[in-house]
Structure formats: structure tokens, C-alpha cells
Design a protein around this motif. Structure first.
Motif, mmCIF file in Angstrom:
data_model
loop_
_atom_site.group_PDB
_atom_site.id
_atom_site.type_symbol
_atom_site.label_atom_id
_atom_site.label_comp_id
_atom_site.label_asym_id
_atom_site.label_seq_id
_atom_site.Cartn_x
_atom_site.Cartn_y
_atom_site.Cartn_z
ATOM 1 N N SER A 111 6.307 4.961 0.077
ATOM 2 C CA SER A 111 7.374 3.990 -0.216
ATOM 3 C C SER A 111 8.737 4.674 -0.304
ATOM 4 O O SER A 111 9.767 4.100 0.041
ATOM 5 C CB SER A 111 7.082 3.240 -1.518
ATOM 6 O OG SER A 111 6.985 4.165 -2.589
ATOM 7 N N PHE A 112 8.727 5.935 -0.789
ATOM 8 C CA PHE A 112 9.975 6.713 -0.898
ATOM 9 C C PHE A 112 10.569 6.946 0.492
ATOM 10 O O PHE A 112 11.771 6.842 0.703
ATOM 11 C CB PHE A 112 9.665 8.037 -1.594
ATOM 12 C CG PHE A 112 10.854 8.693 -2.224
ATOM 13 C CD1 PHE A 112 11.255 8.375 -3.512
ATOM 14 C CD2 PHE A 112 11.595 9.616 -1.508
ATOM 15 C CE1 PHE A 112 12.374 8.975 -4.082
ATOM 16 C CE2 PHE A 112 12.717 10.223 -2.070
ATOM 17 C CZ PHE A 112 13.106 9.895 -3.353
ATOM 18 N N ALA A 142 0.814 -1.227 0.000
ATOM 19 C CA ALA A 142 0.000 0.000 0.000
ATOM 20 C C ALA A 142 0.843 1.271 0.000
ATOM 21 O O ALA A 142 0.319 2.364 -0.259
ATOM 22 C CB ALA A 142 -0.920 0.000 1.222
ATOM 23 N N ASP A 143 2.153 1.145 0.257
ATOM 24 C CA ASP A 143 3.007 2.336 0.384
ATOM 25 C C ASP A 143 3.112 3.139 -0.901
ATOM 26 O O ASP A 143 3.329 4.350 -0.870
ATOM 27 C CB ASP A 143 4.416 1.935 0.853
ATOM 28 C CG ASP A 143 4.421 1.430 2.288
ATOM 29 O OD1 ASP A 143 3.410 1.645 2.971
ATOM 30 O OD2 ASP A 143 5.432 0.828 2.699
ATOM 31 N N GLU A 144 2.965 2.493 -2.066
ATOM 32 C CA GLU A 144 3.068 3.205 -3.348
ATOM 33 C C GLU A 144 1.888 4.154 -3.537
ATOM 34 O O GLU A 144 2.015 5.203 -4.158
ATOM 35 C CB GLU A 144 3.126 2.207 -4.515
ATOM 36 C CG GLU A 144 4.414 1.402 -4.585
ATOM 37 C CD GLU A 144 5.619 2.255 -4.983
ATOM 38 O OE1 GLU A 144 5.420 3.388 -5.468
ATOM 39 O OE2 GLU A 144 6.764 1.791 -4.781
ATOM 40 N N ARG A 145 0.714 3.765 -2.993
ATOM 41 C CA ARG A 145 -0.504 4.548 -3.232
ATOM 42 C C ARG A 145 -0.631 5.732 -2.275
ATOM 43 O O ARG A 145 -1.248 6.735 -2.601
ATOM 44 C CB ARG A 145 -1.729 3.641 -3.092
ATOM 45 C CG ARG A 145 -1.788 2.545 -4.147
ATOM 46 C CD ARG A 145 -3.113 1.824 -4.132
ATOM 47 N NE ARG A 145 -3.363 1.108 -2.879
ATOM 48 C CZ ARG A 145 -2.941 -0.130 -2.629
ATOM 49 N NH1 ARG A 145 -2.235 -0.764 -3.562
ATOM 50 N NH2 ARG A 145 -3.218 -0.718 -1.498
#
Length: 422
Positions: A302-303, A277-280
Motif C-alpha cells: 500500500s505504501f 490486500a495491499d496492507e497485508r
């Protein structure tokens, strides 16, 4: 351990009040407590200040350190309704180093007496440490009779040669003296110093863990400390000069954001391991030097995780390396307790398990009454452990300021021999 050292229980006489001062890299904390029956303690007052003038656990700016120590102590005194004069203080800077000293003396009589035990202990304690170091702890961890090791209390036993193994922890003389000066400038006398990893272990480990063998890893702001306990004793400590502040600085550099915002992002959105879910999920990142709020960037969570994870991996890799080099990894087995403010990021325990290849649990202060949810968390383990050190009166040899200064070198050995034999 069966042997009871000659150290007298010297504690604040007024109503059994004890005070602990935790001087850390990111916070200074003061706990004032009352000693209750059965050696338990109840918190009466807590003072807490953001640390200034302290870096990697050592005082680097005396004026700033004096201000924040004084403010934390005053806040705790007001809450407790009492004034303190003596404190138990932690030593997290000064590069604390563990030494193992073995000594052997002859037993003149038919059985080992208290005097024989003290002769062996004094002989072990008089062995040489570096001249610019000060002894903070001297802990007897085992006795031997005629080469037979693993004896806990040799008194009353028969043997011709009595051996003792003493775990000595030293720290930089300058760091010790600066801590004494910082306390004195706040009108406080240091009753005893306790290295931070020792205090954290006393606060977070249960009795079985101390007995069977376990490691306590305390992840602070400027340092990560390690302690290993076995058979109820502290047998090894180490300190790595990397902690949660380094994670914050990595975020500030990587996202070109002010340090205060980096700390906030770490606390609100940080994680030690990435999830799908970190990308969203997007995070607003205010930029350094930009006054208007509209100029912030947005980056996926995510970064942020990709900045945090490598630094935490580095910390646990260093812990694993130090444990293996120490020769105590087998004593620990698979039991590791993780504590300290920097361990509170989600998934930190899972990352530690992965890298250390051990069972890891999160530790918080035990055996302390009156701690609320905020001050009963992992960030306050050291302060709580200082109080427990005061009431448990662990099996240690007395280390006064004079002995700490004199015990390194030939003069120390001679003075100890004279006191012992004349």
C-alpha cells in the motif's frame, strides 16, 4: 479524406522494405518490415536498446544517443538479414505544437480544379510559424466553398471562394536538427519524421474511432502524448513532459532505494489504485548505498501504491486539462485509447476512466504481422505506427527539410508564391 495530396510515395525500393526508428526517453527501438499486398506490413527484424543520451524525447548527449541508435539498428538488421539506409523516425521531443491555419482563394473557372486546390493548400501552408520552429506535418483537414464547411473533396464543385483548413504541427528546430545529426552519425537518412502521438494513433485506433472521433494517449517513459483524430484525420496533438520514469523516480526518492530497484518494484508490485490486500503484502526495499542484502527494509505494498497513484493522477489531470483547453474534447466524445509502456501497470485504465470521465480501452499495435507477444504490446505502438505511416501514405502536404526551414516568415511565403505562379 477524398483529396489526394501531391506527396509522392517515396519508399525504400528494394523489395518494399521499410524501417522505423523510435527514439524514446527510456528505449530506442528499430523495426524493419516488408510491405505486403493491401498495404499491410510484416516484421522482419527488431532491435531494442535502453535509451541513453535522450531526455523527454530529445537528444541531450549525442555520443550516447549515437551508440544506442546504432546498436538498435544493427540488431534489427542482423535479424532481418538486410541493411537499411533510410528510416522513418519519431519526434517525441522538441515540444511539438498543433496549429490550425485557414486560407481562402478565389476560383477563376466555372468549377474547382486540382490547381485551385493546390493554390489554397500552398497559401495555407505559407502562413507564418515561429522562426525557431520547423514544420513536421501539414495535414489538410477540411475544405469550404463560399463559406459552406465540411467539404472533403471540392474538385468538380461550383463556387467562387475556396477555403481550406490545414493542421500544421511544428517542433523546435534544434530538436529536429539533433535527431537528423544522430541518424546521420549512424549512416542513416531520415525519409520522414512523424510526431509520436500521430504514430501511436495510427497503430492503435480502429478505422471507426478515427472517423467518429477519438483520443489516443501514449504514456511513455519521459513524456505523455495526446492525439485526437476525427473524420479520418489527425486534428490535434499535444505533449506533456511527464511519464513512467517520473513514477520510478518518485519510488526511488520515497523509499530511498536505487532507481533500478525502484523500476523493478514498480513492474512487479506496482498498481495505479489501492486494494484491501495491499496492507497485508510486504515488499523488500534495498536501501541506497547499502551493500549487504540483509539491510533492506520491508514496507507494505500500500505504501508503494500511495507513491505511484498521485503521479498517475497528475498525468491524467493534465491530459484532461489539455483536452478541454484544446477545444477538441467534444470531438473525442467518450472514446479514449490508452497505450505506451507506462500504461501497463494494473488499474491504470480504471484510474484514467475515473479522472477523464470517458470510456478507456488499452491499445496495442494493429495491422502489423509478425509481432510477438513482447513486441506487440503497448510499449511498441509508436514504432508500429511509424511503419503504418509509411505504407498508408496519409493525406499530407510534402514537408522537406528545405521547406521546413524556409516556410516560417516572408521569404517562405514569397518562394512558395513564385513556385506556384511562375
Amino acid at each position: 479524406m477524398g483529396f489526394n495530396s501531391a506527396k509522392k510515395q517515396k519508399r525504400a525500393p528494394r523489395g518494399g522494405i521499410v524501417a522505423a526508428l523510435d527514439v524514446g526517453s527510456t528505449k530506442v527501438c528499430c523495426f524493419i518490415a516488408r510491405v505486403e499486398d493491401a498495404g499491410s506490413v510484416r516484421i522482419l527484424g527488431i532491435g531494442h536498446q535502453i535509451a541513453t543520451g535522450v531526455r523527454t524525447g530529445a537528444i541531450v548527449d549525442m555520443e550516447a544517443a549515437e551508440t544506442c541508435i546504432g546498436a538498435a539498428v544493427h540488431q534489427a538488421e542482423q535479424q532481418a538479414g538486410d541493411t537499411i539506409r533510410e528510416v522513418i523516425v519519431n519526434m517525441s521531443g522538441g515540444f511539438p505544437v498543433s496549429h490550425s491555419f485557414n486560407a481562402e482563394v478565389s476560383v477563376p473557372g466555372p468549377e474547382v480544379t486540382e490547381h485551385d486546390v493546390h493554390r489554397a493548400l500552398n497559401h495555407a501552408r505559407s502562413l507564418q510559424v515561429a522562426p525557431d520552429s520547423r514544420i513536421v506535418h501539414a495535414i489538410p483537414v477540411g475544405f469550404a466553398l463560399d463559406g459552406n464547411r465540411g467539404i472533403r473533396d471540392p474538385k468538380g464543385m461550383y463556387g467562387e471562394r475556396l477555403g481550406v483548413n490545414v493542421h500544421v504541427i511544428t517542433a523546435s528546430a534544434g530538436a529536429v536538427r539533433n535527431l537528423q545529426i544522430g541518424a546521420a552519425r549512424c549512416h542513416l537518412e531520415i525519409d520522414s519524421m512523424v510526431v509520436s502521438p500521430y504514430a501511436s494513433g495510427l497503430a492503435c485506433l480502429v478505422e471507426d474511432e478515427m472517423e467518429l472521433g477519438a483520443a489516443c494517449i501514449d504514456m511513455g517513459g519521459g513524456t505523455t502524448t495526446i492525439s485526437v483524430f476525427c473524420e479520418g484525420n489527425l486534428v490535434w496533438t499535444d505533449c506533456i513532459p511527464v511519464g513512467g520514469s517520473h513514477v520510478t523516480n518518485d519510488i526511488a526518492r520515497g523509499l530511498t532505494t536505487p532507481v533500478a530497484h525502484a523500476e523493478r518494484m514498480k513492474t512487479l508490485h506496482g498498481s495505479a489504485m489501492a486494494t484491501a490486500a495491499d496492507e497485508r503484502e510486504m515488499i523488500d526495499v534495498p536501501q541506497v548505498g547499502e551493500e549487504e542484502r540483509g539491510t533492506s527494509n520491508s514496507v507494505p505494498k500500500s505504501f508503494l501504491v500511495r507513491i505511484i497513484q498521485p503521479r498517475l493522477e497528475e498525468i491524467f489531470e493534465l491530459v484532461r486539462q489539455r483536452l478541454e483547453q484544446s477545444g477538441h474534447a467534444k470531438l473525442v466524445g467518450r472514446r479514449v485509447v490508452l497505450t505506451g509502456g507506462a500504461c501497463q501497470l494494473p488499474n491504470t485504465r480504471e484510474l484514467a476512466q475515473l479522472i477523464l470521465d470517458k470510456q478507456v480501452r488499452l491499445g496495442r499495435p494493429l495491422r502489423i504481422a509478425g509481432l510477438n507477444e513482447t513486441h506487440g504490446g503497448p510499449a511498441y505502438s509508436t514504432a508500429a505506427g511509424l511503419l503504418l505511416h509509411a505504407v498508408r501514405n496519409p493525406n499530407e502536404l510534402p514537408v522537406s527539410g528545405h521547406e521546413a526551414a524556409a516556410s516560417s516568415g516572408i521569404l517562405g511565403r514569397v518562394s512558395l508564391w513564385l513556385r506556384e505562379n511562375l
